[in-house]
Write an enzyme that holds these catalytic residues in place. Structure first.
Site, short mmCIF file in Angstrom:
data_model
loop_
_atom_site.label_atom_id
_atom_site.label_comp_id
_atom_site.label_asym_id
_atom_site.label_seq_id
_atom_site.Cartn_x
_atom_site.Cartn_y
_atom_site.Cartn_z
N SER A 98 -5.54 6.68 -4.79
CA SER A 98 -5.85 5.91 -6.00
C SER A 98 -6.90 6.59 -6.87
O SER A 98 -6.83 6.53 -8.10
CB SER A 98 -6.35 4.51 -5.63
OG SER A 98 -5.29 3.70 -5.20
N MET B 181 0.84 -1.17 0.00
CA MET B 181 0.00 0.00 0.00
C MET B 181 0.86 1.20 0.00
O MET B 181 2.02 1.16 -0.25
CB MET B 181 -0.86 -0.07 1.23
CG MET B 181 -2.17 0.59 1.09
SD MET B 181 -2.55 1.73 2.32
CE MET B 181 -1.20 2.47 2.87
N SER C 197 -9.64 2.69 -0.93
CA SER C 197 -8.66 2.89 -1.99
C SER C 197 -7.25 2.86 -1.42
O SER C 197 -7.04 3.24 -0.26
CB SER C 197 -8.89 4.24 -2.67
OG SER C 197 -8.46 5.30 -1.82
N ASP C 198 -6.30 2.40 -2.22
CA ASP C 198 -4.92 2.68 -1.86
C ASP C 198 -4.76 4.20 -1.89
O ASP C 198 -5.52 4.91 -2.57
CB ASP C 198 -3.96 2.01 -2.84
CG ASP C 198 -2.59 1.79 -2.23
OD1 ASP C 198 -2.26 2.46 -1.25
OD2 ASP C 198 -1.84 0.95 -2.75
N CYS C 199 -3.79 4.71 -1.17
CA CYS C 199 -3.76 6.15 -0.91
C CYS C 199 -3.60 6.97 -2.18
O CYS C 199 -2.59 6.84 -2.89
CB CYS C 199 -2.68 6.48 0.11
SG CYS C 199 -3.15 5.91 1.74
#
Length: 768
Positions: free
Chosen positions: A293, A1, A289-291
């Protein structure tokens, strides 16, 4: 991540304010009974069903409040007695200070730092993985109670370690989908607790969904990469651990990744999120969400024309929480433009608040784990488990002439050489926190014998050989040499994929020169996350033994020494294929195909499909003792009950396969027994690896791990192991359309190295 790609100044300020607030001690819990303001709210009544409480709370929120609650740094709502909350915490292999939700200091100077995931995966021990999760969640709850941590942890990483160059492969359980799936379920169960009453101890998150395994290679980065994946590979490889995470582990969250899959950003793909995770797999939790995204697929991938369209696409696809400020900045505009409705936002918010309710965050100070405190962090028992995990994860790759274990009586002075010989932080890998303390390899070996120490290289990059003569001088004097070589986060890390598989810089030269002049046994210890091509050492008769220790955690030095001197008999197995350097010279990281393509001279990936030369194979691992396996009880034929006459009509490939959906899978368990005998003079642990191979056909290149069992067998003893195989799950294959099928015919089940096998004949049978 999840490192911030960027954050708005507003978001950074909010994070700083949240940290400053936490520094003053534990803020009041939501629904504190001493707060007269909240005493009458239905969402504070613990006897009311959670879904009713959630709807009551949502009904009291304004639209601006709702919008600021679907980002990781959720705001406080003072009029409802709700404090701000930071969703982003990490606990990959111990409570981490990556992410703003958790920090160390004061009563919590550190936390138990277990071996990196790739190392504990090498233990093939499901109960160990669950134990580690339980300890990590104990320490996480203690830090939450002390105002220093959150309850939502974006771990584990269960992506398939497809390419040996991937810098983040160290965070994963390896290349095999079954191994990764079982790891995922076990670790999540340990983190989240027993699930009694739908409660959560902490909320885990399986990431990064899906087909995510490239960070920055040859000019291609994760923010721009479109992973072209076949339906077949998606179903039988990339999605397998996530499916296990949700169905078996009952995980509370799944994180979508930065990359696109077949032209769609994963965080904007309703088929991946709403239809699969929440629809087919019935996720009971939230999707995050991934950061950044969402910002990524707007700014970098240009997937939508406007930021408001990006918000709408993500929320409609099933995204509930945005790590980053994008939804906070653009959701209001998306609603005003009619791209989404407030009810769409309510659905996302309901998934988030439900998880917080399950964690007890709206139950006032009467928390289910309120007794956990600083005395429950870095306990002796926790640190002993970290040591045990490191010991179990060490893999003995070579042991010529039974050079190991060393005898302290005969090897009284040991030379300890190499850039990782006195490593501390290197041993805990990435996504780690502050360890309770360290025992380096040098310190561990010094507990057994006298040592002479030289680093040989100033760092793992080993850009010069000017210190080699000092290392050679030590090798000429001592009774044996331990070379601790390998990699660290400067070579493999998030944002950094490897360029090759050889030891960096002049490391190989150092090993060879020391081995040439050494008068006693030479032990090569490789500290790394990814595979290393050490063909030279495998062939060098002067190098007696090779150990791979991964990144072994805070107690790594003790574990390494315990194995070298025989206090512990190594039992780890490689969770990855170790390829020669020539392999990666032919294979671009951007090719996502698992299966070989002879027409393009593409060799395929992982032990399941690649048939070329290897340095060490998946599942390889030696012991100081000798184990034998004997098949005891095994079936010869299994009938596959069909659910209807329609199933017969829909069999394909000349009636050679049957769709799993047409079979009664509940009646298709195959059980057999294997006797494991320790014929040596040393107690040890053995891992039974069970592989399947389907009948001859268009799929006959497939070899698949279907089960594994870790057993401890005392010297001279025999233990009978019952092995269970499910025909639908374990003997099925996936066709090119992504449909799982059971081949009809003779299946082979191999025990370990394929010297022992049984045949299982499947046939079709219509149920009464």
């Amino acid at each position: 991540m999840a490192c911030f790609k960027y954050l708005s100044l507003m978001a950074i300020a909010l994070v700083i304010c949240a940290l400053l607030g936490a520094a003053e001690g534990r803020v009041p819990f939501a629904c504190d009974p001493n707060n007269g303001l909240t005493r009458g709210f239905k969402f504070c009544r613990t006897h009311v069903p959670i879904h009713v409480r959630v709807q009551d709370l949502i009904g009291r929120l304004t639209l601006p409040e709702k919008i600021r609650l679907v980002v990781n740094n959720a705001i406080e709502v003072p009029r409802l007695g709700i404090q701000g909350y930071e969703w982003w915490s990490e606990a990959l292999h111990g409570v981490s200070n990556v992410g703003p939700g958790t920090r160390f200091g004061g009563a919590f100077p550190g936390a138990t730092s277990f071996p990196q995931v790739i190392t504990t995966a090498a233990s093939f021990n499901q109960s160990l993985w669950q134990q580690i999760g339980q300890v990590v969640s104990d320490e996480a709850r203690a830090m939450y109670n002390g105002g220093m941590g959150g309850l939502t942890y974006w771990s584990p990483n269960v992506n398939i370690f497809r390419d040996p160059r991937w810098g983040r492969g160290q965070e994963t359980p390896g290349e095999d989908p079954v191994l990764a799936g079982k790891y995922a379920a076990s670790y999540v169960q340990g983190l989240q607790g027993d699930g009694a009453g739908n409660r959560l101890k902490v909320a885990a998150c399986c990431k990064h969904y899906t087909a995510y395994d490239l960070d920055n290679w040859n000019g291609v980065d994760r923010f721009h990469f479109n992973a072209e994946v076949s339906k077949q590979d998606l179903e039988d490889t990339y999605n397998v651990p996530f499916k296990s995470c949700v169905l078996e582990g009952k995980v509370a969250s799944v994180m979508c990744s930065y990359n696109q899959v077949n032209g769609k950003p994963t965080c904007a793909d309703s088929d991946l999120l709403r239809n699969t995770i929440r629809g087919k797999w019935h996720l009971n939790g939230y999707i995050v969400s991934d950061c950044d995204s969402v910002a990524t697929f707007y700014d970098n991938q240009h997937y939508t024309r406007t930021p408001e369209e990006a918000v709408a696409v993500a929320i409609k696809a099933g995204l509930d929480l945005d790590c980053g400020p994008f939804l906070a900045l653009h959701t209001d505009g998306a609603i005003k433009q009619g791209l989404i409705t407030e009810n769409d936002l309510n659905l996302a918010l309901a998934n988030l608040i439900t998880v917080q309710m399950r964690l007890g965050m709206f139950d006032g100070p009467a928390q289910p784990y309120a007794n956990l405190s600083p005395r429950d962090v870095c306990t002796q028992a926790h640190q002993e488990l970290a040591l045990d995990a490191a010991r179990q994860g060490i893999v003995l790759l070579k042991n010529k002439g039974h050079a190991l274990p060393l005898s302290p009586q005969h090897q009284r002075i040991v030379g300890v050489i190499g850039p990782n010989s006195d490593a501390t932080v290197t041993m805990i890998g990435n996504y780690a926190g502050v360890a309770c303390g360290y025992t380096t390899p040098l310190q561990g070996i010094t507990r057994y014998v006298k040592t002479m120490h030289q680093v040989g290289c100033r760092n793992v990059a080993c850009g010069a050989n000017d210190l080699f003569e000092r290392a050679e001088a030590v090798a000429k004097q001592v009774d044996s040499v331990v070379l601790v070589m390998g990699l660290d986060q400067s070579i493999e890390a998030e944002f950094k994929d490897r360029v090759g598989l050889l030891l960096p810089g002049h490391q190989q030269e150092l090993v060879s020169r020391v081995a040439k002049v050494a008068k006693g046994p030479v032990i090569l210890v490789i500290m790394s996350g990814g595979p290393v091509d050490v063909t030279f050492a495998k062939k060098d008769h002067k190098i007696s033994s090779i150990l791979w220790v991964g990144y072994p955690g805070q107690a790594g030095g003790t574990a390494i020494a315990d194995v070298i001197f025989g206090t512990i008999n190594p039992g780890g197995k490689l969770p990855n294929t170790w390829y020669p350097q020539e392999y990666v010279e032919k294979v671009p990281m951007t090719n996502m195909n698992m299966r070989p393509n002879p027409a393009s001279v593409y060799p395929g990936r992982t032990y399941r499909f690649y048939k070329g030369p290897v340095v060490f194979s998946f599942g390889h691992g030696l012991s100081y003792t000798r184990f034998t396996h004997t098949l005891a009880i095994a079936p010869k034929e299994v009938s596959v009950p069909l659910t209807s006459l329609d199933a017969l009509k829909n069999t394909t490939f000349s009636r050679q396969t049957l769709k799993v959906s047409h079979a009664n899978c509940n009646a298709l368990e195959v059980g057999f027994h294997v006797d494991v005998k320790n014929e040596g003079s040393i107690d040890g642990s053995e891992t039974l690896l069970i592989f399947s191979k389907p009948p001859n056909g268009k799929w006959n290149s497939v070899k698949q791990l279907v089960n594994f069992h870790k057993v401890h067998v005392p010297s001279g003893s025999k233990i009978r192991v019952k092995v269970g195989v499910n025909v639908c799950n374990d003997l099925s294959i996936v066709d090119e359309f992504g449909v799982r099928r059971i081949p009809i015919g003779k299946h082979k089940l191999y025990i370990g190295d394929a010297k022992h096998s049984i045949s299982v004949q499947t046939k079709q049978e219509l149920e009464n």
